[in-house]
Design an enzyme around this catalytic site. Structure first.
Site: not given
Length: 325
Positions: A14, A140
Site C-alpha cells: 500500500c 489478468s
C-alpha cells in the site's frame, strides 16, 4: 535472473498508492453524482470511506470494493495471502461480510515464471476461503510490473454500517493491529531480511475485529493502510467533524519497527503521508512512524472492543483534526 518479487516493483504494498492529496484533487469532481435508481447509495465518494455501500432493502445493503498492489514480500504465496486479506479488509471496515471475490492480476509473463503466478493465486484463494467467501474468477493482464489483489462484493445490514464519518466526541479510539509494517516491508525489500511476525499480521483477517465492533454497537471505523495511521485519523476526524487526540505512548508497534526507522527504511509514501497531514495536525513524538504506510493493517475503531489497544479519543473539533501527545 532473481525471483525476488519485490525487486520487480517500484514500490511495495500500500506504500505505492497515489499520494492522498493528489488523489483527493483527482476525484473531487466525481462526488455528488446521482444515486443509482435501483438502490440508495448509502456510502460513496464524499468522505473517502473504505468501500461503496448501496442499500437494496430495509435490512440488506451491498458493499463493493477493490484493492491491489505490487509485491510487499518476496514469497509469492505470502504476497497472495496478504493482498487478499487487505482487499477483504475494506468490507470488514464497513461492518460487512464478504460474499464473492474476483482476482485482479498483472504479470510480466516473459520475465517471471508462471509457477510464481500459481503460488500468488493459491495464497489469495486460501485466504478468501478462510473468510468464507466465494472466489469467482477474475481478470489478468500482461504487465511489466507484478500486481495482485481482489475486487470484493459483500453484504451489510444498513442499520449497522460502520462509516468513517460517524465519529462523535467523547468516544475512545482503538487500534486492532500494531504499526510498523511499512518500515519492516521496506527493510525486507532493501535487504532480503524476512519478518515472519509482520507477514502474520498482514495476512490476518480483520473479520473478528469487525464482528466484535459491530456487536459492541460501533458505528465509526476505518482500516489503516497506505495513508498511515495519521492519514486515516485525519480523514476520519475531518469527515466526522471532530478532533482525534492520540497518546503516542499507547500506540503499539511491531518488534523491529523502531530499529528499521532508525536505520532509514522509510518509504516515500510514508513521507508524503506526513506532509499531507502536517498542516492539519499538532504533531508530537513518533510522527514519522505514525504516518508509516501500512499494508493490510488493522481497524481503527471509535469505541472499545476486546483485543484492541485504546490509543486516544475523539474530542470536539479544535483547530486541528489530529493532535498527538
Amino acid at each position: 535472473m532473481t525471483d525476488r518479487l519485490t525487486q520487480y516493483a517500484h514500490g511495495g504494498g500500500c506504500a505505492c498508492k497515489i499520494p492522498p492529496g493528489e488523489l483527493e484533487r483527482v476525484v473531487a469532481g466525481l462526488t455528488g453524482t446521482p444515486a443509482d435508481p435501483h438502490g440508495d447509495l448509502l456510502v460513496g465518494l464524499d468522505t473517502g470511506d473504505d468501500a461503496a455501500v448501496v442499500g437494496l432493502c430495509q435490512d440488506l445493503a451491498l458493499v463493493a470494493t477493490t484493492d491491489f498492489f505490487t509485491p510487499v514480500v518476496d514469497d509469492a504465496y505470502d504476497w497472495g495471502r496478504i493482498a487478499a486479506a487487505n482487499a477483504l479488509s475494506d468490507v470488514y471496515a464497513m461492518g460487512g461480510r464478504p460474499v464473492v471475490a474476483l482476482n485482479l492480476l498483472g504479470w510480466p509473463r516473459d520475465v517471471l515464471p508462471m509457477e510464481l503466478v500459481a503460488e500468488v493465486l493459491r495464497g489469495g484463494a486460501d485466504v478468501v476461503a478462510s473468510a468464507g467467501c466465494h472466489l469467482g474468477g477474475g481478470h489478468s493482464v500482461d504487465d511489466p510490473e507484478p500486481k495482485y489483489g481482489l475486487a470484493v462484493t459483500g453484504v451489510v445490514d444498513p442499520r449497522h454500517i460502520m462509516r468513517n464519518s460517524s465519529g462523535r466526541a467523547g468516544v475512545p479510539l482503538s487500534l486492532t493491529k500494531p504499526l510498523g509494517l511499512g518500515v519492516l516491508n521496506n527493510r525486507h525489500k532493501a535487504t532480503g531480511e524476512v519478518f515472519p511476525h509482520a507477514v502474520e499480521v498482514m495476512s490476518t483477517l480483520n473479520r473478528d475485529a469487525a464482528a466484535a465492533a459491530v456487536a459492541a454497537g460501533v458505528t465509526c471505523a476505518t482500516d489503516v493502510t497506505g495513508f498511515g495511521l495519521l492519514g486515516h485519523l485525519h480523514k476520519l476526524a475531518r469527515a466526522s467533524g471532530v478532533t482525534a487526540v492520540i497518546d503516542s505512548a499507547a500506540v503499539p508497534y511491531l518488534d523491529g519497527a523502531r530499529e528499521a526507522l532508525r536505520d532509514g527504511y522509510v518509504s516515500g509514501g510514508t513521507r508524503r503521508n506526513l506532509e499531507w497531514v502536517a498542516p492539519h495536525a499538532s504533531l508530537g513524538p513518533d510522527s514519522l512512524l505514525l504516518a508509516d504506510a501500512q499494508t493490510s493493517g488493522g481497524l481503527l475503531i471509535a469505541g472499545e472492543i476486546p483485543g484492541a489497544t485504546v490509543i486516544g479519543e475523539l474530542v470536539p473539533r479544535e483547530s486541528h483534526t489530529v493532535v498527538v501527545r
